[in-house]
Design a protein around this motif. Structure first.
Motif, PDB file in Angstrom:
ATOM      1  N   GLY A 107     -17.350   5.790  -2.280  1.00 50.91           N
ATOM      2  CA  GLY A 107     -15.933   6.002  -2.665  1.00 50.91           C
ATOM      3  C   GLY A 107     -15.512   7.199  -3.301  1.00 50.91           C
ATOM      4  O   GLY A 107     -14.531   7.729  -3.238  1.00 50.91           O
ATOM      5  N   GLY A 109     -16.137  10.093  -1.591  1.00 48.01           N
ATOM      6  CA  GLY A 109     -15.799  11.068  -0.751  1.00 48.01           C
ATOM      7  C   GLY A 109     -17.133  11.570   0.109  1.00 48.01           C
ATOM      8  O   GLY A 109     -16.952  12.692   0.671  1.00 48.01           O
ATOM      9  N   LYS A 110     -18.236  10.675   0.099  1.00 46.89           N
ATOM     10  CA  LYS A 110     -19.491  11.125   0.790  1.00 46.89           C
ATOM     11  C   LYS A 110     -19.126  11.464   2.324  1.00 46.89           C
ATOM     12  O   LYS A 110     -19.815  12.252   2.803  1.00 46.89           O
ATOM     13  N   THR A 111     -18.914  10.239   2.994  1.00 45.31           N
ATOM     14  CA  THR A 111     -18.627  10.196   4.418  1.00 45.31           C
ATOM     15  C   THR A 111     -17.740  11.679   4.729  1.00 45.31           C
ATOM     16  O   THR A 111     -18.143  12.037   5.793  1.00 45.31           O
ATOM     17  N   THR A 112     -16.558  11.639   4.118  1.00 46.96           N
ATOM     18  CA  THR A 112     -15.781  12.748   4.264  1.00 46.96           C
ATOM     19  C   THR A 112     -16.418  14.062   4.088  1.00 46.96           C
ATOM     20  O   THR A 112     -16.060  15.021   5.225  1.00 46.96           O
ATOM     21  N   GLN A 143     -17.117   5.492  10.611  1.00 45.93           N
ATOM     22  CA  GLN A 143     -16.427   6.708   9.948  1.00 45.93           C
ATOM     23  C   GLN A 143     -17.184   7.926  10.385  1.00 45.93           C
ATOM     24  O   GLN A 143     -16.660   8.890  10.763  1.00 45.93           O
ATOM     25  N   LYS A 251     -11.972  15.709  -4.374  1.00 51.03           N
ATOM     26  CA  LYS A 251     -10.796  15.288  -4.971  1.00 51.03           C
ATOM     27  C   LYS A 251      -9.934  16.125  -5.912  1.00 51.03           C
ATOM     28  O   LYS A 251      -9.516  15.496  -6.697  1.00 51.03           O
ATOM     29  N   ASP A 253      -7.986  18.258  -5.758  1.00 50.85           N
ATOM     30  CA  ASP A 253      -6.525  18.252  -5.592  1.00 50.85           C
ATOM     31  C   ASP A 253      -5.921  16.981  -6.202  1.00 50.85           C
ATOM     32  O   ASP A 253      -6.323  15.961  -6.013  1.00 50.85           O
ATOM     33  N   GLY A 276     -13.949  19.718  -2.742  1.00 51.09           N
ATOM     34  CA  GLY A 276     -13.117  19.031  -1.826  1.00 51.09           C
ATOM     35  C   GLY A 276     -11.726  19.326  -2.406  1.00 51.09           C
ATOM     36  O   GLY A 276     -11.244  18.955  -3.543  1.00 51.09           O
ATOM     37  N   GLU A 279      -8.038  16.021   2.268  1.00 49.99           N
ATOM     38  CA  GLU A 279      -8.431  15.092   2.993  1.00 49.99           C
ATOM     39  C   GLU A 279      -8.968  15.513   4.589  1.00 49.99           C
ATOM     40  O   GLU A 279      -9.614  15.238   5.426  1.00 49.99           O
TER      41      GLU A 279
HETATM   42  P1  GDP Z   1     -17.553   7.527   0.534  1.00 52.87           P
HETATM   43  O1  GDP Z   1     -17.320   5.954   0.148  1.00 52.87           O
HETATM   44  O2  GDP Z   1     -18.044   8.090  -0.506  1.00 52.87           O
HETATM   45  O3  GDP Z   1     -17.947   7.708   1.864  1.00 52.87           O
HETATM   46  O4  GDP Z   1     -15.943   7.765   0.658  1.00 52.87           O
HETATM   47  P2  GDP Z   1     -14.956   8.382   1.821  1.00 52.87           P
HETATM   48  O5  GDP Z   1     -15.607   9.587   2.348  1.00 52.87           O
HETATM   49  O6  GDP Z   1     -14.846   7.156   2.911  1.00 52.87           O
HETATM   50  O7  GDP Z   1     -13.804   8.843   0.824  1.00 52.87           O
HETATM   51  C1  GDP Z   1     -13.078   8.041   0.296  1.00 52.87           C
HETATM   52  C2  GDP Z   1     -11.414   8.451   0.313  1.00 52.87           C
HETATM   53  O8  GDP Z   1     -11.474   9.716  -0.384  1.00 52.87           O
HETATM   54  C3  GDP Z   1     -10.940   8.572   1.775  1.00 52.87           C
HETATM   55  O9  GDP Z   1      -9.525   8.308   1.547  1.00 52.87           O
HETATM   56  C4  GDP Z   1     -10.905  10.099   1.725  1.00 52.87           C
HETATM   57  O10 GDP Z   1     -10.019  10.651   2.674  1.00 52.87           O
HETATM   58  C5  GDP Z   1     -10.550  10.611   0.546  1.00 52.87           C
HETATM   59  N1  GDP Z   1     -11.315  11.930   0.098  1.00 52.87           N
HETATM   60  C6  GDP Z   1     -12.341  12.397   0.348  1.00 52.87           C
HETATM   61  N2  GDP Z   1     -12.429  13.765  -0.041  1.00 52.87           N
HETATM   62  C7  GDP Z   1     -11.076  13.953  -0.479  1.00 52.87           C
HETATM   63  C8  GDP Z   1     -10.644  15.321  -1.288  1.00 52.87           C
HETATM   64  O11 GDP Z   1     -11.108  16.318  -1.564  1.00 52.87           O
HETATM   65  N3  GDP Z   1      -9.553  15.118  -1.549  1.00 52.87           N
HETATM   66  C9  GDP Z   1      -8.528  13.944  -1.371  1.00 52.87           C
HETATM   67  N4  GDP Z   1      -7.392  14.273  -1.701  1.00 52.87           N
HETATM   68  N5  GDP Z   1      -9.192  12.907  -1.012  1.00 52.87           N
HETATM   69  C10 GDP Z   1     -10.419  13.069  -0.401  1.00 52.87           C
END
Ligand code: GDP
Length: 298
Positions: A107, A109-112, A143, A251, A253, A276, A279
């Motif tokens: 959650g 933002g690892k994947t992103t 993803q 996140k 921002d 980050g 998105e």
């Molecule tokens: P994971 O579970 O750690 O792999 O998390 P995800 O990569 O799926 O990201 C979780 C949510 O955070 C998603 O809706 C992303 O779009 C959002 N997200 C990730 N990085 C950022 C960021 O730098 N800024 C914003 N606003 N959202 C982000």
């Protein structure tokens, strides 16, 4: 510019409030320093770092015989930059070949981050492969495939529930046979089971060390800035189970808690390498102490 925009809420929480405090006093005294302390703590800089900052600021003020509150801001900025250990290397390793292990809880933002990073490195002319070794969640694999196909980067994956180390092994074989520059490895982040997490990361590190000894190494911990002090405590725990070479803070921002970067660099001596700020694929920025401090305090 993007960093500055991303940090606008943190600037309101910190820079604006610091200016308000300084504007409310005609001379520098203990009350002023206490008010500053309150602002820094509520801006998620953390108790330990704030105490050190204020103590050092008091010393500098005495040494330089400063009386005027309007002269405090540049001194405070210097103290913050010093507290952040400017010698920490903020560049991410990209010599060929490099294995970038990405760790962090779900959650954050690892994947992103992996998707953005793969696209950025590809854009810099590097050949990149992603190993989807977070086999705990099928969604993470899907993803990554989506990010990979968008960026033109191959994603090595197995089925959900497969051995993460086996995915990494396949990733290494692919990276070696294709002479890829960078192998980015996703991992599962189950912090609530520290012993298992440690074992899994140890096994992965063993496989990389054994089968890809020539590779340079980078282990990035991804943290969610919106969780403030919780991000700091996650970093402490991960630091106990794995050697971390850099932090990605996502996140930024939309949160006022961007002050946590100061605590991460100061308390844990870990460099924040990327942040980050959205998105989109371009919303992963290189981190730099001077730009950061200038963005949060004007
Ligand atoms: P994971 O579970 O750690 O792999 O998390 P995800 O990569 O799926 O990201 C979780 C949510 O955070 C998603 O809706 C992303 O779009 C959002 N997200 C990730 N990085 C950022 C960021 O730098 N800024 C914003 N606003 N959202 C982000």
């Amino acid at each position: 510019q993007k960093l500055k925009k991303g940090l606008s809420k943190t600037r309101e929480e910190m820079g604006v409030k610091i200016n308000t405090v300084l504007g409310a006093y005609v001379k520098i005294d203990d009350d002023l320093l206490e008010d500053l302390e309150d602002v820094l703590i509520s801006a998620d800089i953390g108790m330990t770092t704030t105490m050190t900052l204020i103590d050092n600021l008091r010393e500098t003020i005495i040494q330089n015989k400063v009386n005027d509150p309007s002269q405090v801001m540049p001194l405070l900025k210097e103290e913050i930059k010093k507290a952040m250990n400017p010698s920490l290397n903020a560049e991410i390793e990209t010599a060929s070949p490099t294995v970038i292990l990405v760790i962090g809880v779900n959650g954050v933002g690892k994947t992103t981050t992996i998707g953005k990073l793969a696209a950025r490195l590809k854009g810099e002319g590097k050949s990149v492969i992603i190993a989807a070794a977070d086999t705990f969640r099928a969604a993470a694999i899907d993803q990554l495939k989506t990010w990979g196909s968008r960026a033109g980067v191959d994603v090595i994956h197995h089925q959900e529930g497969a051995d993460p180390a086996a995915v990494i092994y396949d990733g290494i074989q692919a990276a070696k046979s294709r002479r890829s520059d960078i192998l980015i490895c996703d991992t599962a982040g189950r912090l609530h089971n520290k012993a298992n997490l440690m074992k899994e990361l140890e096994k992965i590190n063993r496989v990389i060390g054994r089968d890809f000894p020539q590779a340079h190494r980078e282990t990035l911990l991804v943290l969610d800035a919106t969780t403030g002090q919780n991000a700091l405590s996650q970093a402490k725990t991960f630091n106990e189970v794995s050697e971390i070479t850099g932090i990605v803070l996502t996140k930024l921002d939309g949160t006022a808690k961007g002050g946590v970067i100061i605590a991460l660099q100061s308390e844990l001596n870990l460099p924040v390498k990327l942040v980050g700020v959205g998105e989109g694929v371009d919303d992963l920025q290189k981190f730099n102490i001077d730009d950061y401090v200038d963005a949060i305090i004007e």
